[in-house]
Write a protein that holds these residues in place. Structure first.
Motif, PDB file in Angstrom:
ATOM      1  N   ALA A  47       0.838  -1.201   0.000  1.00  0.00           N
ATOM      2  CA  ALA A  47       0.000   0.000   0.000  1.00  0.00           C
ATOM      3  C   ALA A  47       0.869   1.245   0.000  1.00  0.00           C
ATOM      4  CB  ALA A  47      -0.927   0.010   1.206  1.00  0.00           C
ATOM      5  N   GLY A  48       0.352   2.286  -0.616  1.00  0.00           N
ATOM      6  CA  GLY A  48       0.950   3.604  -0.517  1.00  0.00           C
ATOM      7  C   GLY A  48       0.036   4.477   0.325  1.00  0.00           C
ATOM      8  N   ILE A  49       0.586   5.101   1.352  1.00  0.00           N
ATOM      9  CA  ILE A  49      -0.211   5.937   2.264  1.00  0.00           C
ATOM     10  C   ILE A  49       0.252   7.386   2.108  1.00  0.00           C
ATOM     11  CG2 ILE A  49      -0.821   6.382   4.680  1.00  0.00           C
ATOM     12  CD1 ILE A  49      -0.199   3.384   5.184  1.00  0.00           C
ATOM     13  N   ARG A  50      -0.705   8.272   1.890  1.00  0.00           N
ATOM     14  CA  ARG A  50      -0.383   9.681   1.627  1.00  0.00           C
ATOM     15  C   ARG A  50      -1.286  10.557   2.496  1.00  0.00           C
ATOM     16  NH1 ARG A  50      -2.262  13.358  -2.632  1.00  0.00           N
ATOM     17  NH2 ARG A  50      -0.585  14.794  -3.263  1.00  0.00           N
ATOM     18  N   VAL A  51      -0.671  11.503   3.165  1.00  0.00           N
ATOM     19  CA  VAL A  51      -1.430  12.439   4.009  1.00  0.00           C
ATOM     20  C   VAL A  51      -1.271  13.844   3.453  1.00  0.00           C
ATOM     21  CG1 VAL A  51      -1.765  13.364   6.338  1.00  0.00           C
ATOM     22  CG2 VAL A  51      -1.000  10.992   6.040  1.00  0.00           C
ATOM     23  N   THR A  52      -2.394  14.530   3.232  1.00  0.00           N
ATOM     24  CA  THR A  52      -2.344  15.917   2.767  1.00  0.00           C
ATOM     25  C   THR A  52      -3.112  16.800   3.725  1.00  0.00           C
ATOM     26  OG1 THR A  52      -4.332  15.653   1.403  1.00  0.00           O
ATOM     27  CG2 THR A  52      -2.210  15.230   0.346  1.00  0.00           C
ATOM     28  N   VAL A  53      -2.743  18.062   3.761  1.00  0.00           N
ATOM     29  CA  VAL A  53      -3.503  19.053   4.516  1.00  0.00           C
ATOM     30  C   VAL A  53      -3.769  20.230   3.589  1.00  0.00           C
ATOM     31  CG1 VAL A  53      -1.375  20.071   5.488  1.00  0.00           C
ATOM     32  CG2 VAL A  53      -3.604  20.517   6.575  1.00  0.00           C
TER      33      VAL A  53
ATOM     34  N   ASP B  27      -1.561  -5.778   8.746  1.00  0.00           N
ATOM     35  CA  ASP B  27      -2.363  -5.585   9.971  1.00  0.00           C
ATOM     36  C   ASP B  27      -2.637  -4.099  10.137  1.00  0.00           C
ATOM     37  OD1 ASP B  27      -3.616  -5.746  12.362  1.00  0.00           O
ATOM     38  OD2 ASP B  27      -1.837  -6.293  13.521  1.00  0.00           O
ATOM     39  N   SER B  28      -1.680  -3.375  10.708  1.00  0.00           N
ATOM     40  CA  SER B  28      -1.862  -1.933  10.871  1.00  0.00           C
ATOM     41  C   SER B  28      -0.517  -1.237  10.788  1.00  0.00           C
ATOM     42  CB  SER B  28      -2.523  -1.626  12.222  1.00  0.00           C
ATOM     43  OG  SER B  28      -1.665  -2.002  13.294  1.00  0.00           O
ATOM     44  N   THR B  29      -0.566   0.034  10.486  1.00  0.00           N
ATOM     45  CA  THR B  29       0.640   0.858  10.461  1.00  0.00           C
ATOM     46  C   THR B  29       0.272   2.264  10.912  1.00  0.00           C
ATOM     47  OG1 THR B  29       2.542   1.544   9.118  1.00  0.00           O
ATOM     48  CG2 THR B  29       0.391   1.599   8.058  1.00  0.00           C
ATOM     49  N   ALA B  30       1.200   2.902  11.609  1.00  0.00           N
ATOM     50  CA  ALA B  30       0.948   4.244  12.127  1.00  0.00           C
ATOM     51  C   ALA B  30       1.717   5.271  11.300  1.00  0.00           C
ATOM     52  CB  ALA B  30       1.366   4.337  13.587  1.00  0.00           C
ATOM     53  N   VAL B  31       1.075   6.429  11.086  1.00  0.00           N
ATOM     54  CA  VAL B  31       1.684   7.511  10.325  1.00  0.00           C
ATOM     55  C   VAL B  31       1.658   8.771  11.190  1.00  0.00           C
ATOM     56  CG1 VAL B  31       1.574   8.903   8.244  1.00  0.00           C
ATOM     57  CG2 VAL B  31       0.872   6.508   8.166  1.00  0.00           C
ATOM     58  N   PRO B  32       2.817   9.403  11.460  1.00  0.00           N
ATOM     59  CA  PRO B  32       2.819  10.649  12.239  1.00  0.00           C
ATOM     60  C   PRO B  32       2.272  11.812  11.408  1.00  0.00           C
ATOM     61  CG  PRO B  32       5.034  10.117  11.498  1.00  0.00           C
ATOM     62  CD  PRO B  32       4.171   8.966  11.104  1.00  0.00           C
ATOM     63  N   VAL B  33       1.431  12.627  12.039  1.00  0.00           N
ATOM     64  CA  VAL B  33       0.835  13.772  11.349  1.00  0.00           C
ATOM     65  C   VAL B  33       0.932  14.986  12.279  1.00  0.00           C
ATOM     66  CG1 VAL B  33      -1.235  14.751  10.309  1.00  0.00           C
ATOM     67  CG2 VAL B  33      -0.785  12.281  10.104  1.00  0.00           C
ATOM     68  N   GLY B  34       1.531  16.053  11.774  1.00  0.00           N
ATOM     69  CA  GLY B  34       1.635  17.281  12.556  1.00  0.00           C
ATOM     70  C   GLY B  34       0.437  18.190  12.316  1.00  0.00           C
ATOM     71  N   VAL B  35      -0.189  18.688  13.427  1.00  0.00           N
ATOM     72  CA  VAL B  35      -1.316  19.623  13.332  1.00  0.00           C
ATOM     73  C   VAL B  35      -0.812  20.985  13.785  1.00  0.00           C
ATOM     74  CG1 VAL B  35      -3.665  20.126  14.048  1.00  0.00           C
ATOM     75  CG2 VAL B  35      -2.912  17.742  13.865  1.00  0.00           C
ATOM     76  N   PHE B  36      -0.806  21.939  12.831  1.00  0.00           N
ATOM     77  CA  PHE B  36      -0.237  23.257  13.107  1.00  0.00           C
ATOM     78  C   PHE B  36      -1.324  24.323  13.003  1.00  0.00           C
ATOM     79  CE2 PHE B  36       3.035  20.581  11.290  1.00  0.00           C
ATOM     80  CZ  PHE B  36       4.068  20.696  12.212  1.00  0.00           C
ATOM     81  N   GLY B  37      -1.368  25.217  14.003  1.00  0.00           N
ATOM     82  CA  GLY B  37      -2.348  26.291  13.975  1.00  0.00           C
ATOM     83  C   GLY B  37      -1.948  27.354  12.973  1.00  0.00           C
ATOM     84  N   ALA B  38      -2.495  27.302  11.772  1.00  0.00           N
ATOM     85  CA  ALA B  38      -2.135  28.239  10.708  1.00  0.00           C
ATOM     86  C   ALA B  38      -3.195  29.348  10.621  1.00  0.00           C
ATOM     87  CB  ALA B  38      -2.020  27.492   9.393  1.00  0.00           C
ATOM     88  N   ALA B  39      -3.235  30.008   9.447  1.00  0.00           N
ATOM     89  CA  ALA B  39      -4.140  31.154   9.296  1.00  0.00           C
ATOM     90  C   ALA B  39      -5.548  30.722   8.920  1.00  0.00           C
ATOM     91  CB  ALA B  39      -3.576  32.114   8.259  1.00  0.00           C
ATOM     92  N   GLU B  40      -5.758  29.438   8.584  1.00  0.00           N
ATOM     93  CA  GLU B  40      -7.083  28.991   8.162  1.00  0.00           C
ATOM     94  C   GLU B  40      -7.358  27.597   8.710  1.00  0.00           C
ATOM     95  OE1 GLU B  40      -7.072  28.816   3.904  1.00  0.00           O
ATOM     96  OE2 GLU B  40      -5.234  27.637   3.807  1.00  0.00           O
TER      97      GLU B  40
ATOM     98  N   LYS C   8       4.197   7.239   2.792  1.00  0.00           N
ATOM     99  CA  LYS C   8       5.017   6.053   3.044  1.00  0.00           C
ATOM    100  C   LYS C   8       4.487   4.892   2.210  1.00  0.00           C
ATOM    101  CE  LYS C   8       4.714   3.721   6.889  1.00  0.00           C
ATOM    102  NZ  LYS C   8       4.661   3.335   8.327  1.00  0.00           N
ATOM    103  N   ARG C   9       5.339   3.951   1.984  1.00  0.00           N
ATOM    104  CA  ARG C   9       4.975   2.732   1.269  1.00  0.00           C
ATOM    105  C   ARG C   9       5.263   1.571   2.206  1.00  0.00           C
ATOM    106  NH1 ARG C   9       5.332   1.306  -4.456  1.00  0.00           N
ATOM    107  NH2 ARG C   9       5.469  -0.965  -4.678  1.00  0.00           N
TER     108      ARG C   9
END
Length: 778
Positions: free
Chosen positions: A718-724, A738-751, A732-733
């Motif tokens: 599988a190819g896993i892609r995260v966009t904001v 079973d399962s896989t974890a992907v780190p995602v940063g949440v940043f307080g931006a202008a919108e 990641k590929r």
């Protein structure tokens, strides 16, 4: 010499009890010697027995034999014939297409049967577990080695035999029809004089009289075919009236059937005494033929034969022709290379044929001579008669061919860059010295020694150096300071998938694009060099325009026709005007799509590979975009996929949710429904767990979170892609079991933020799975 005396342990492997004069003379070198052997002999003189003797010698010594047959139809024929070896406890395995290959059977086989193209492909992949069996062969029998001079295929055979000699140095036994320059072939294969046999026409069981019959052109090609047919019947008639038989070669399967039907009418008009309608048993047997047209013609003594007939029908036609119940047989060239069906009179009605990939081309001189060699029935005739029917402009060319024969030339130079790239990609060539060493192992180099002026011997090494530099300049090969050479990723994929260099460069450029579309993918395949010779006939223009209405493309002529065929194939709606060439074009396109899929996976990533995988499945199965995912389920073909998709069951997940009861209501039997639901459960079912992902975040703050992707059934790459907000932030590929974890940063931006997790499967025709989460920025 009796077979039982010469090879007592293998006597049952032969279909006769005594070797003929030609076989006796070659037997000691093949059976008792260890040198390479080259033997040329007239058609129908018994060369197959020499191949079988070489196999016996190999099996006696505990080795593995590889028989390289000139065409696919003959590999299956050998599998049937060599049941005799199976009965002696040896295994025979025909190596066919990639998807049907059974590596375990190939590894354990005592006798392998392959075409030159398949052997080439296998040797290119010899270091993979799937094809490692190819380096274990001890003896290679090359049937009809004069195919070295075949346009398009000769270079493949030459490169493959040379490569096998470097990979595992097997014994080579090369068999051929009569060829004037047998010494060149012997020199190439290092066969000594006492293992080189040139059996002349005095070894033919029946003398051959051959000549040319000309005709005048009519108003069109259709009319010309009938002019040639009437000429063929004029030639055949006196022989049939004297209880002989005639074999007429035509250019296509359709022509064989149509010519046979027309000939029946003409024979009735001429009142030629033919047929066996008074033979009650034969008449009854004829009713069992599955082909309607054959069933009508056979009682009148007229039949046709081609590789597309059902096997039982082919076998019956061959047997009845041998028995003399069929007096006039129309055939494609397959019979010339395969089954030994001699006739008193052989007529070549067509000297040209239409190839979907090449357009209108001449039948090769090798094929002409091979066909004519079928003239004369041993034990029945003292002389055989062979005729070439051609127009006046070609008459001298064919008379010269019949009078002088034809030297075997090398065709390696036609695709020298591709063959050189393949050797470098396999690692058999590592530096400039290896390049020159490789050149000297080829028939090309041997022939240049004999004809230095014609082959440009003095400039041969410079030509190879120049070809190598071109490969470097185009990105297929790279060099180092010590003159070492190595294939790039582009060069490796080009060799693996048997691509022309221009096609590979085009595929690499497409994979480098930011965004692919269905049209851009199909256009890249349709514009491939492999389709350069496809021609669009006038009668096809309207159908092509209709299919491509609303599609923006710069493709022209044959490439535009290919584009139309592929576009129509995706929905299984190929117009009738395009169907005659569609199957061949589609099969070649599927190979190219498989290559493009790997180009995309390597150079563009899983998303592009997944799109091409879905396009490939649609072209292969002819299903809609909504139904294509269902073709990933074992047991679901095109018709069933469309039926389920119309009921809005468009993915394996929906099939599982619906269950057996819902599928049976859709018209599928309970047993099949159970298997489909079970098979769907073997495919990945994705869930996205956002964990402690926040609903909001203050402007200027940030928080690291973790998103978990799980498959609740099945597993796959599988190819896993995260966009904001449409911008990629992580990918990641992985192999998702079973399962896989992907780190995602949440940043307080202008919108406010919109996160999307997309999971794609590069090797499955499943649509991407997407999950989204909104975060409010306070």
């Amino acid at each position: 010499m009796k077979v039982a005396d010469a090879v007592p342990d293998f006597a049952k492997a032969f279909g006769f009890e005594e070797f003929n004069r030609m076989q006796r003379e070659a037997l000691p070198a093949i059976l008792d010697g260890s040198d390479n052997v080259v033997a040329s002999a007239p058609t129908a003189s018994g060369k197959t027995a020499l191949a079988e003797l070489a196999i016996c010698r190999t099996l006696r010594d505990g080795g593995t034999a590889l028989f390289i047959a000139p065409m696919r139809a003959l590999t299956n024929e050998k599998e049937d014939e060599w049941d005799r070896f199976e009965e002696l406890g040896y295994s025979v395995y025909v190596v066919t297409g990639e998807r049907d290959l059974n590596p375990r059977r190939a590894e354990r086989a005592d006798i392998l049967v392959m075409t030159p193209e398949k052997t080439d492909s296998a040797t290119r992949k010899h270091d993979s577990p799937r094809y490692s069996f190819i380096t274990g062969v001890d003896c290679v029998i090359v049937d009809e080695v004069h195919l070295l001079d075949s346009d398009g295929r000769g270079g493949v055979l030459e490169a493959t035999v040379s490569r096998l000699r470097r990979l595992c140095d097997p014994r080579i036994v090369a068999l051929s029809a009569t060829m004037p320059n047998i010494d060149d072939v012997a020199g190439w294969l290092d066969a000594p004089p006492d293992s080189t046999f040139e059996f002349g026409d005095d070894y033919r069981p029946v003398d051959l009289h051959s000549d040319v019959r000309t005709y005048s052109h009519g108003d069109n090609a259709f009319a010309d075919k009938y002019r040639r047919l009437y000429a063929a019947l004029d030639i055949a008639e006196p022989h049939i009236r004297e209880d002989g038989q005639a074999l007429v070669f035509v250019s296509s399967r359709q022509d064989a059937m149509r010519a046979a039907a027309k000939a029946r009418d003409e024979i009735a008009e001429r009142d030629i005494p033919m047929g066996a309608r008074g033979d009650y048993d034969f008449h009854n047997d004829a009713t069992e033929l599955s082909n309607d047209n054959l069933r009508k013609g056979v009682p009148d003594g007229v039949a046709f034969h081609h590789a597309g007939l059902a096997k039982d029908d082919r076998n019956r036609v061959e047997q009845w022709f041998k028995e003399g119940k069929i007096q006039l047989l129309f055939s494609t060239s397959t019979l010339a290379w395969g089954v030994n069906l001699p006739a008193r009179c052989v007529v070549i009605r067509d000297t040209k044929y239409h190839d979907p990939l090449e357009g209108e081309v001449d039948i090769s001189p090798l094929d002409i001579l091979q066909m004519l060699g079928r003239a004369g029935r041993p034990g029945y005739d003292d002389v055989g008669y062979g005729w070439v029917v051609c127009d006046h402009a070609d008459a001298d060319k064919y008379r010269r061919l019949l009078r002088e024969g034809k030297d075997i030339e090398s065709r390696l130079a036609e695709d020298l860059d591709s063959h050189l790239n393949a050797e470098i990609a396999m690692g058999t060539i590592k530096d400039l010295d290896d390049v020159m060493g490789w050149l000297e192992t080829t028939f090309y180099y041997q022939r240049a020694q004999s004809k230095p002026a014609e082959y440009g011997l003095d400039g041969l090494r410079e030509r190879v150096r120049s070809t190598l530099q071109t490969l470097v300049d185009r990105g297929f090969v790279e060099t180092d300071d010590e003159l070492g050479v190595e294939a790039t990723g582009l060069g490796t994929l080009t060799s693996k998938y048997y691509l022309r260099l221009g096609t590979a460069a085009r595929f690499a450029a497409l994979a480098d694009r930011e965004r692919l579309t269905v049209d851009s993918v199909l256009e890249a395949v349709a514009s491939a060099d492999e389709f350069d010779s496809v021609s669009a006939r006038q009668a096809e223009t309207d159908a092509i325009d209709q299919v491509l209405r609303g599609t923006d493309t710069n493709l022209e002529d044959g490439h535009r026709k290919v584009f139309a065929i592929l576009t129509a194939a995706m929905d299984g709606k190929t117009p009738s005007e395009l169907r005659s060439d569609a199957w061949v074009i589609r099969q070649n396109a599927l190979r190219l799509l498989a290559a493009l899929h790997e180009f995309a996976d390597r150079f563009a990533g899983p998303r592009a590979a997944n799109l091409i995988c879905r396009i490939e499945a649609r072209v292969e199965h002819g299903v809609s975009r909504e139904a294509v995912a269902l073709t990933a389920i074992d047991g679901v073909g095109a018709t069933r996929a469309e039926t389920l998709a119309q009921g809005e069951l468009t993915t394996p997940g929906k099939i599982i949710e619906a269950g057996v009861d819902e599928l049976t209501r859709a018209g599928i039997t309970a047993g099949v429904a159970e298997r489909i639901v079970e098979a769907a459960g073997n495919l990945p079912q994705i869930t996205v767990d956002w964990g402690e992902f926040p609903d909001s975040i203050a402007r200027g703050e940030n928080e690291m979170c973790e998103v978990t992707i799980r498959t609740t059934a099945g597993s796959a790459t599988a190819g896993i892609r995260v966009t904001v907000n449409g911008v990629e932030m992580n990918q990641k590929r992985c192999y998702l079991a079973d399962s896989t974890a992907v780190p995602v940063g949440v940043f307080g931006a202008a919108e406010d933020l919109e996160f999307i997790v997309e999971v794609t499967f590069p090797d499955l025709p499943l649509p991407p799975v997407r999950a989204s989460r909104s975060v409010v920025v306070d």
